[in-house]
Design a protein around this motif. Structure first.
Motif, PDB file in Angstrom:
ATOM      1  N   UNK A   1     -38.861  17.420  20.568  1.00 16.74           N
ATOM      2  CA  UNK A   1     -38.635  18.227  21.761  1.00 16.74           C
ATOM      3  C   UNK A   1     -39.941  18.599  22.457  1.00 16.74           C
ATOM      4  N   UNK A   2     -40.988  18.857  21.675  1.00 18.75           N
ATOM      5  CA  UNK A   2     -42.286  19.192  22.276  1.00 18.75           C
ATOM      6  C   UNK A   2     -43.075  17.948  22.691  1.00 18.75           C
TER       7      UNK A   2
ATOM      8  N   UNK B   1     -46.495  11.201  30.823  1.00 15.65           N
ATOM      9  CA  UNK B   1     -46.828  10.041  29.982  1.00 15.65           C
ATOM     10  C   UNK B   1     -45.625   9.610  29.142  1.00 15.65           C
ATOM     11  N   UNK B   2     -45.366   8.322  29.143  1.00 10.90           N
ATOM     12  CA  UNK B   2     -44.284   7.727  28.384  1.00 10.90           C
ATOM     13  C   UNK B   2     -44.802   7.226  27.039  1.00 10.90           C
ATOM     14  N   UNK B   3     -43.917   7.146  26.068  1.00 14.12           N
ATOM     15  CA  UNK B   3     -44.234   6.568  24.765  1.00 14.12           C
ATOM     16  C   UNK B   3     -43.683   5.142  24.735  1.00 14.12           C
ATOM     17  N   UNK B   4     -44.542   4.191  24.426  1.00 16.49           N
ATOM     18  CA  UNK B   4     -44.166   2.781  24.317  1.00 16.49           C
ATOM     19  C   UNK B   4     -44.443   2.288  22.896  1.00 16.49           C
ATOM     20  N   UNK B   5     -43.610   1.386  22.452  1.00 25.37           N
ATOM     21  CA  UNK B   5     -43.840   0.720  21.168  1.00 25.37           C
ATOM     22  C   UNK B   5     -43.855  -0.791  21.369  1.00 25.37           C
TER      23      UNK B   5
ATOM     24  N   UNK C   1     -39.407   8.715  27.586  1.00 29.37           N
ATOM     25  CA  UNK C   1     -40.153   9.860  28.111  1.00 29.37           C
ATOM     26  C   UNK C   1     -39.889  11.108  27.265  1.00 29.37           C
ATOM     27  N   UNK C   2     -38.638  11.540  27.195  1.00 29.51           N
ATOM     28  CA  UNK C   2     -38.334  12.722  26.384  1.00 29.51           C
ATOM     29  C   UNK C   2     -36.980  12.631  25.698  1.00 29.51           C
ATOM     30  N   UNK C   3     -36.121  11.767  26.190  1.00 24.85           N
ATOM     31  CA  UNK C   3     -34.831  11.587  25.548  1.00 24.85           C
ATOM     32  C   UNK C   3     -34.920  10.482  24.516  1.00 24.85           C
ATOM     33  N   UNK C   4     -34.041  10.558  23.522  1.00 23.25           N
ATOM     34  CA  UNK C   4     -33.998   9.486  22.542  1.00 23.25           C
ATOM     35  C   UNK C   4     -33.477   8.222  23.203  1.00 23.25           C
ATOM     36  N   UNK C   5     -34.003   7.084  22.800  1.00 24.86           N
ATOM     37  CA  UNK C   5     -33.619   5.817  23.388  1.00 24.86           C
ATOM     38  C   UNK C   5     -33.215   4.839  22.290  1.00 24.86           C
TER      39      UNK C   5
END
Lengths: 114, 113
Positions: free
Chosen positions: B66-67, B31-35, B51-55
């Motif tokens: 990290x978690x 699952x991705x995080x969207x804003x 997804x898990x890296x800073x963008x």
């Protein structure tokens, strides 16, 4: 590129009347969405099209709401007959349909049912 | 889609960084995080996703722990035009774009002169 176009911007009707909203997505966008946003809440998905086929209409009140996307481009959302609780902003969005494709929203149609 | 929790409202001084938190403790591995944000009387506007890296993009930065159970959207120099409701959404990413995006009630950010 031109954004998502919607019309009309505002509509006032009486309960039990019919109303239709129109959406023109961004050129080349395969996926089209209709959302309902009641005041103070986040948008709620009503229906999602991929080209001219429906992929999700689980939250569409099918006894009074209908939507179509002929030729896989423009779309119309209809309410017949309208109820007081249908007063809301109706938002159309489109996306390319790719893996991480964001959704681009139109300005919305504000509906008031009296 | 995983459930998200955001503060109802926040204030930020103009010119300062706005840090908007989002908790998504039940997020799954794909699952991705969207804003998105929604300025008054406009449709929502996509900001960023990860997804898990800073963008980072021209609008904002997204920091994901990290978690992956929480994230923070950072507007580095908030302006009055950034006053809006900010929505944090988690969704699965795959080909075809068939996922349903579920908006919560978001965080109302007020930028103060």
């Amino acid at each position: 590129e031109a954004g998502v176009a919607q019309s009309p911007r505002y509509k006032i009707i009486e309960k039990r009347q019919s109303v239709a909203f129109w959406c023109n997505p961004i050129s080349g966008h395969a996926t089209l969405y209709w959302y309902q946003q009641i005041l103070g809440q986040g948008p709620k998905l009503l229906i999602q099209f991929q080209n001219n086929g429906v992929v999700d209409d689980s939250q569409l009140p099918k006894d009074r709401f209908s939507a179509e996307r002929l030729k896989g481009v423009d779309s119309t959302l209809k309410i017949q007959p309208a109820k007081l609780e249908d007063s809301a902003v109706y938002l159309c969005a489109s996306s390319r349909g790719g893996m991480h494709s964001p959704q681009y929203f139109g300005p919305g149609t504000r509906l008031l049912v009296l | 889609d995983a459930k998200t929790t955001q503060p109802t409202s926040m204030d930020c001084a103009e010119g300062r960084a706005a840090n908007l938190p989002c908790n998504h403790s039940t997020i799954s591995g794909n699952e991705y995080v969207y804003w998105y944000r929604q300025i008054h009387s406009q449709g929502p506007q996509y900001i960023i996703h990860g997804l898990k890296n800073n963008e980072t993009n021209e609008m904002a930065s997204l920091i994901i722990t990290e978690d992956r159970k929480s994230s923070t959207l950072i507007l580095p120099h908030a302006t009055l035009r950034d006053t809006a409701v900010y929505y944090c959404i988690v969704r699965v990413g795959n080909q075809g774009g068939y996922q349903k995006v579920t908006f919560g009630t978001g965080t109302k950010l007020q930028v103060i002169p």
